[in-house]
Design a protein around this motif. Sequence first.
Motif: not given
Length: 445
Positions: A107-113
């Motif tokens: 949910x945070x940073x590149x993984x979240x995007x």
Amino acid sequence: MKLTILGGGGFRVPLVYGALLGDRGEGRVTEVVLHDLDAGRLTAVTRVLAEQASQAEDAPVVTATTDLDEALRGADFIFSAIRVGGLEGRANDERVALAEGVLGQETVGAGGIAYGLRTVPVAVDIAQRVARLAPDAWVINFTNPAGLVTEAMSRHLGDRVIGICDSPVGLGRRIARVLGANPREAWIDYVGLNHLGWVRGLRVAGRDELPRLLADPELLGSFEEGKLFGVDWLQSLGAIPNEYLHYYYFNREAVRAYQQAEKTRGAFLHDQQARFYDEVGAPGAKALDVWDRTRAEREATYMSENRETAGAGERDADDLSGGYEKVALALMRAIARDERTTLILNVRNQSTLSVLDNDAVIEVPCLVDANGAHPVTVAPLPDHATGLVCAVKAVEREVLAAAESGSRTTAVKAFALHPLVDSVNVARRLVEGYREVHPGLAYLK
């Protein structure tokens, strides 16, 4: 009353059903429809729910289907907890990001995007179907990234979609407990976005008790967030951040810990849950016992890399009991029975935070009644928090624009603008890397 659970073959569904079993009030849920694309997972979870029901009286009737439209028709409430791409997708999100030296958390940073880019189109399709097939239903969204997905669905459902998360609930509960207060009697001044919020006050009988906590190093260092962030940093902030802000405040250490871990969180859960579904499917298996054992292991290892980095040790036993299912039940009861209550929810901003427009979904205390959730007026955020909230909301808007237009260029912009992605070139490689591992992102041209 009929409750439809999307992602009904998901591992945490028994938590929701368990909460329903404890509800004996008038107008309670009497029918639960599980929907999932995987019939085998539906069968496994239905077995667990059947064992739960056998230990209760007058349990809600459970049916399962892989037909989405059938599941939605006639629903009073729709609980959305889907995972587009499954846990294999989550593991790939982590792997691609870590290869570029940036965070891959779901949910945070590149993984979240990446998770948002493949989830938003599916969530929008669900919202459009709900508007057509169950226009009077209330949608409770737990699909991550919860704030982003709730905002995407709100463009089609308005205020009839409400996002929930267990992080603010757990944080408020821990603060109240360490202060010797009853969490049910405390007013929690919490504001931000999903997984990007701060507790700025905790009032009991009209008195703000948070300054007492911040002034006592021993007390402040005795619970999860004190151990995770450190006493000095919390005193500098003058607030208690949501645990997910550890990824921002200690990003370099978090990325290093994830890179050095034997398995990423997604890979661990992928293997763990594969074993769970295999075990439950075996003849004679005690499905509920298998689920309980697996859940305990899952909760105990939550954010383990962050705690190891901070030297925070193991999680307290009181923090292993979940909480989102209680929020979901309280929300449904408040709306269905007009049992007015206050909950921290993901809703459209309206005029709550002046730095964001009215349609931006934020996470704040809300008064809930038969007409839905109404955000409570809150004091402005300090500059450091405003900067993060505005930056991350801008990224969410680019994700929504990319999902709607199918623009690869806009997707690159979303990655490049995130505070935890440090290069436009890295953003370009992330988009290409994710397109290679996720067939669902082929729409980005």
